[in-house]
Design an enzyme around this catalytic site. Sequence first.
Site, PDB file in Angstrom:
ATOM      1  N   ASP A 110       0.844  -1.201   0.000  1.00  0.00           N
ATOM      2  CA  ASP A 110       0.000   0.000   0.000  1.00  0.00           C
ATOM      3  C   ASP A 110       0.876   1.246   0.000  1.00  0.00           C
ATOM      4  OD1 ASP A 110      -2.852  -0.992   0.362  1.00  0.00           O
ATOM      5  OD2 ASP A 110      -1.883  -1.985   2.059  1.00  0.00           O
TER       6      ASP A 110
ATOM      7  N   LYS B 204     -19.533  23.858   8.282  1.00  0.00           N
ATOM      8  CA  LYS B 204     -20.982  24.031   8.081  1.00  0.00           C
ATOM      9  C   LYS B 204     -21.455  22.999   7.068  1.00  0.00           C
ATOM     10  CE  LYS B 204     -24.394  27.666   7.198  1.00  0.00           C
ATOM     11  NZ  LYS B 204     -25.271  26.870   6.310  1.00  0.00           N
TER      12      LYS B 204
ATOM     13  N   ASP C 107     -24.330  20.887   4.656  1.00  0.00           N
ATOM     14  CA  ASP C 107     -25.420  21.202   3.733  1.00  0.00           C
ATOM     15  C   ASP C 107     -26.391  20.031   3.747  1.00  0.00           C
ATOM     16  OD1 ASP C 107     -26.993  22.435   1.890  1.00  0.00           O
ATOM     17  OD2 ASP C 107     -25.707  22.034   0.170  1.00  0.00           O
TER      18      ASP C 107
ATOM     19  N   HIS D  15     -57.963  31.825 -12.007  1.00  0.00           N
ATOM     20  CA  HIS D  15     -58.244  31.266 -10.682  1.00  0.00           C
ATOM     21  C   HIS D  15     -59.486  30.389 -10.796  1.00  0.00           C
ATOM     22  CE1 HIS D  15     -55.486  33.974  -8.318  1.00  0.00           C
ATOM     23  NE2 HIS D  15     -55.507  34.573  -9.512  1.00  0.00           N
TER      24      HIS D  15
ATOM     25  N   ASP E  14     -53.455  25.662   1.140  1.00  0.00           N
ATOM     26  CA  ASP E  14     -52.505  26.682   0.681  1.00  0.00           C
ATOM     27  C   ASP E  14     -51.532  26.976   1.816  1.00  0.00           C
ATOM     28  OD1 ASP E  14     -51.161  28.903  -0.225  1.00  0.00           O
ATOM     29  OD2 ASP E  14     -52.939  30.151  -0.513  1.00  0.00           O
TER      30      ASP E  14
ATOM     31  N   SER F 282     -47.135  27.993  -5.825  1.00  0.00           N
ATOM     32  CA  SER F 282     -48.210  28.974  -5.907  1.00  0.00           C
ATOM     33  C   SER F 282     -47.893  30.074  -6.907  1.00  0.00           C
ATOM     34  CB  SER F 282     -48.455  29.598  -4.531  1.00  0.00           C
ATOM     35  OG  SER F 282     -47.357  30.423  -4.158  1.00  0.00           O
ATOM     36  N   GLY F 283     -46.650  30.116  -7.367  1.00  0.00           N
ATOM     37  CA  GLY F 283     -46.200  31.234  -8.178  1.00  0.00           C
ATOM     38  C   GLY F 283     -45.674  32.364  -7.324  1.00  0.00           C
TER      39      GLY F 283
ATOM     40  N   LYS G 196     -44.439  32.748  -2.812  1.00  0.00           N
ATOM     41  CA  LYS G 196     -43.556  32.172  -1.803  1.00  0.00           C
ATOM     42  C   LYS G 196     -44.094  30.876  -1.218  1.00  0.00           C
ATOM     43  CE  LYS G 196     -41.795  36.703  -0.368  1.00  0.00           C
ATOM     44  NZ  LYS G 196     -41.656  37.655   0.757  1.00  0.00           N
TER      45      LYS G 196
END
Length: 812
Positions: free
Chosen positions: A45, A244, A246, A634, A652, A687-688, A690
């Site tokens: 090795d 940190k 992820d 809608h 929603d 939803s388009g 948030k």
Amino acid sequence: MVGTRLTSYRSKRNFERTTEPFGTDGEDGFRFVVHKHHATADHYDLRLELGGVLKSWAIPKGPSLNPADKRLAVATEDHPVDYIDFEGVIPVGEYGGGPMIVWDTGTWAPMGDPEADIAKGAFKFRLAGEKLSGGWMLTRLKNRPEDKGKSNWLLFKEHDQAMNTHSDVLETHPESVKTGRRIEQLLETSAPSARKRRRPSLRPEKLEGAVAAPLPDKTPIQLATAAAAPPSDSRTISWLHEIKFDGYRTLARLEGKAVRLVTRGGLDWTRRYGDLPEVFTTLPCKQTVLDGEIVVLDEQGVSNFGRLQEALSGSQPRNLLFFAFDLLYLDGWDLRGVAVRDRKALLKNLLIDAPPAIQFSDHVEGLGEALFAQAIDKGLEGIVSKRADSIYSGKRSSTWLKIKAPKTGDFVIAGYTASPSAGGIGAIAVAEWAENDLVYRGKVGTGFDATGMASLLARLQSLETDDRLDGAPKEVITVKPLLTARIQYAEITSEGLLRHAVFRGLREASLTARGLAPRKRLVTDADLAGIWVTNPTRRLFGRNGPTKLDIAVYYASVGDFMLPHLFGRPVSLFRCPTGKSADCFFQRHPFTGMPEGIAKVESANGEGEKQTFIAVTNTKGYLALAQFGAVEYHAWGTHLDHIDKPDRIIFDLDPGEGVAWRDVVNAAVHLRGELQALGLAPFVKTSGGKGVHIVVPTTPKLTWKAAHAASASIAAKLAATGPDTFVTVMGAANRKRRIFIDYHRNARSATAVAAYSLRARTHLPASTPIEWNDLESIDSPEDLNYSTLPRLLTMSGDPWADINTFSQDLPA
């Protein structure tokens, strides 16, 4: 960081039995060792110290000083640097069981950039050992199908004064350079029994600040405050610095044999993590609360959120690791009032014999700037710095700091400069939206590769426009602001320009290809060719916004996917006939000059009062609405065939102040499991804005009043699974740092934005049905918009195509 690179090494060994080193953080150096190893197959090795670990290759026939000998070398897992001195017998039955000697050792020197050369597969270096010296070469081979999972190389000696073509160094010098013994002598004398690795016992009751207490029902999580740079130690204050991760921040709670894995928002995700919870029952304690992060590592030992998403998309997630960085409770003792330095010492002792799936998140004390530099170099998110004497407050605190690697942001590509000599692009001009206008942020001229630049140039050329971008130099060729670039930069100057900006790639949404049969054509080629609107170049929502024609073309392009969810349902339109936000309005009832294909729908409300609404009944009417300034659609959650009984229930998820997009996604995934447990089949769309819409197809049996009451009851049950995350009471004050589960769209005549409808905002994001797996891969819902979505749908198909076949009765 080093600890993560040793995960594979540690996972293969039982340190209760083997005397091999567990491994500690190594310093950067240039030592090497060649071990001779009698295991399942005899081999040598080669291990080179690099980046705090030993990069290792197994050489079945051993190294040769003859340049004509090309020896196979198989890359193996990184080893700890203290393995350089290991010599002994690994117990039979353990990984690599058999004797091992230090056949040669010394120092080495790279003949280039070692990390880059290894990555390229052409690695030159020099050895200065007792048996091996001079120049050497490792070159990576192209793998054959039968070599799956292996990384095969060739090792050979270069022509120089250290070569030897007359004798075999393996035969002339078989002994250990450490002890002088041959490997056979190790077997004769036998190795002492493996010592059990134990550190000095630490008892929680001896720690200052520990409080005798029962296991708490809830444990508020501690959050870090953002900082620009790692803090430095002073005479009175010292800091611990950690990598940190992820992944998903998680509290692991053990009580007897019961394990709960709870998200930072208080959601119980235990069942989502497959077999991982069972691993915590092997810890040598009866009760504990650990704070850490659930991650999946890539080949470089770096946590990768994309890999984590991929792992969790399967029914049996694999390769999950829990990196524990804090200990909050242990066997009758609340440790939150103990200094973090002491909490981590106790945690390290607790995890000394933990299974490989539970890793101790180590730290360095002081040297924050050095660790931060290493984190940047390795492409990590950054570091977390903690005051060594700080307690666990359970809230955001300045005693915990998060220092992210150089700032990274998303900026609109608003133009480019041409440079034929540089591959076509000299630089891209980037900007940010401010209200309805673009604000120029400067040029970015580095970070491109040749292949990517050619593709980007072609896309930018197709988007060229005569519009000008205020503040941009004259040489900038302006493009429609449809592409978003991820840019790394040092700062934004007082003039509003990016400093030291580097292009890191395009931010683009992707949807999973479903492999469905060809879709039914509802919008024909003749329909597409016949699109007509007055004032087609009129800008909507600002001088940089889309045109009236852009909207017409979008709805024609997505009609095959949108219309099955729109036909035969009462709708409300959000119309913007002038293109100015102030002139937009909702159209719920019939209007003068309605095009053919827009029908009047009469329905009586609960008091018997008749009301008239509108519905889209054919393709021509749908396409004609663009001329009337229709931007949003809608829809009711019912069909004209059973208008008084809904067939779709909508929850929603509306985030309040302080709730990030990823938290909304986590919450939606959690609620999916809860709804499935109720026997329902939830579908999801953005939803388009948030938020996220969870849509449940139902059998149309209940009246609006009964369905609304049932959805209210379900919403209350859902909220109860995460009271710190969800709320069902209206009002901005109630929603601060929480997500409002709005079930009121399930009342009669209430609407929700329709599937694939645009939203009346500057870059026209769309409310997009997506696969649940895709939801977690979306960085920003705005990436699904009038420009990107038609192309994505062509490749992926409609994930709601068979939604109606999953209809279920709502639980009473």
